[in-house]
Design an enzyme around this catalytic site. Structure first.
Site: not given
Ligand code: PMV
Length: 289
Positions: A75, A81, A123
Site C-alpha cells: 500500500g 513508483a 499513486d
Molecule cells: O492500498 P493503496 O495504497 O493502493 O490505496 C488504495 C486507496 C483507495 O482509496 C482504497 C483506492 C484508490 O484507488 O484510491
C-alpha cells in the site's frame, strides 16, 4: 544507460472516500524505487507486467534493472513508483520528450490496465510529482509541502486494494443509509485536516477520527489495530490505516523526538517500521555510476 527513481506514497486522509468523489490527501515519502534502462538488442528484465507495459506504451525495447526501498503490495505505491521510474528512464535513454504530466498519465493508464480498472490516479501522480497532493474526483492539486514526521508501520499482513475497494462498494450497496454518511464524514475530516495542515497535534486527532471511520467501513485488521494503538501509546499525535486496509500499512504522525520510540513500539508488535517524511522531488534522474 539512464537511471531514474520515483518515491512511494501514503494516504494522509480520505482513502476509500476518494473512490466516491470525496477529497483525499496523499503525500510522497522518502523511500524510492530506482530503475536503470539500457538500449539493448537482447532486452532482459525481471518479470513484471508493469515494466512490460512501459516498453509497450513507449514503443521501444531495452534492458531494465530495478532496486527498491519499498516493499511491494504493502500500500505504499511501489507499483506506481516502478512504473513512473521506468517510463522516465525510457524517456531519457531513448531521447523522447515526454513531460512529467504526460509520464504521470501514461503511468496511470498502465496501472489501470494491469490492475484491471481498479487504479486511481493518486499513486502515479504523487510518485511523478512528489509532495502533498489533494485529490478530488479526477482533479489533483499540489499543496504547499509540510514537514510532517511520519512513522510507517507495515503489518506484513497480505493486502489487496481491489478486494477492499470491492468490500466497501458492496457494503455501500447493501447499507447506503449507513455507509454514505461514513464516506461523507471521511470527506469532512479531510477538509477539516486541510484547514489544520500546519498543526500536527490537531492533524493527529483528525487521523484518529479517520481511522475510526475506516474501521466502520470494515477495512480494519487486527494487526493494523495493534500497530495504531501501540503508536498512539508511545507518543504519536495520531495514527491510522493508510491505503486500502485489510492489512498493509499504518501511519503515525509524531513529534520529531518520539519517532524512534514509536518505531520501536511498532517493531515490538511485529510490524516493520520506517521513519520518514515528505519527498518533494518526485521522479528524479540519478547519476549512473
Ligand atoms: O492500498 P493503496 O495504497 O493502493 O490505496 C488504495 C486507496 C483507495 O482509496 C482504497 C483506492 C484508490 O484507488 O484510491
Amino acid at each position: 544507460m539512464a537511471t531514474w527513481s520515483a518515491p512511494g506514497k501514503v494516504f494522509l486522509f480520505g482513502e476509500h472516500a476518494v473512490v466516491y468523489g470525496k477529497p483525499g490527501v496523499a503525500m510522497a515519502i522518502k523511500p524510492r524505487v530506482f530503475v536503470t534502462v539500457r538500449r539493448s538488442r537482447n532486452p532482459s528484465h525481471a518479470k513484471s507486467p508493469y515494466i512490460d507495459e512501459c516498453f509497450r506504451a513507449m514503443g521501444v525495447r531495452g534492458s531494465v534493472y530495478v532496486r527498491s526501498q519499498l516493499q511491494s503490495s504493502s500500500g505504499l505505491g511501489s507499483s506506481a513508483a516502478v512504473t513512473v521510474a521506468t517510463l522516465c528512464a525510457i524517456n531519457d535513454e531513448f531521447d523522447m520528450n515526454h513531460t512529467r504530466d504526460e509520464i504521470a498519465n501514461i503511468a496511470f493508464n498502465i496501472e489501470r490496465k494491469v490492475q484491471k480498472g481498479r487504479a486511481s490516479p493518486t499513486d502515479t501522480y504523487v510518485s511523478a510529482t512528489g509532495g502533498l497532493v489533494l485529490i478530488t474526483g479526477s482533479s489533483k492539486r499540489r499543496l504547499p509541502p509540510q514537514n510532517l514526521q511520519l512513522v510507517v508501520g507495515n503489518t506484513l499482513a497480505a493486502h489487496s486494494t481491489a478486494k477492499m475497494v470491492e468490500k466497501v462498494g458492496k457494503m455501500r450497496k447493501n447499507h447506503p443509509d449507513i455507509v454514505n454518511p461514513i464516506l461523507d464524514a471521511i470527506g469532512a475530516v479531510t477538509l477539516a485536516a486541510l484547514h489544520n495542515i500546519g498543526n500536527p497535534k490537531e492533524l493527529g486527532r483528525y487521523m484518529d477520527m479517520n481511522n475510526a471511520l475506516l474501521e466502520a467501513l470494515g477495512v480494519g485488521h487486527p494487526a493494523s489495530s495493534r500497530l495504531v494503538l501501540a503508536a498512539r501509546a508511545s507518543g504519536a499525535y495520531g495514527a491510522k490505516i493508510t491505503g486500502a486496509g485489510g492489512g498493509g500499512c499504518i501511519i503515525a504522525l509524531c513529534p520529531r523526538r518520539a519517532r524512534s520510540r514509536v518505531a520501536g513500539a511498532i517493531e515490538a508488535c511485529e510490524g516493520k517500521a520506517i521513519i520518514t517524511t515528505i519527498d518533494s522531488e518526485g521522479a528524479r534522474r540519478e547519476n549512473d555510476d
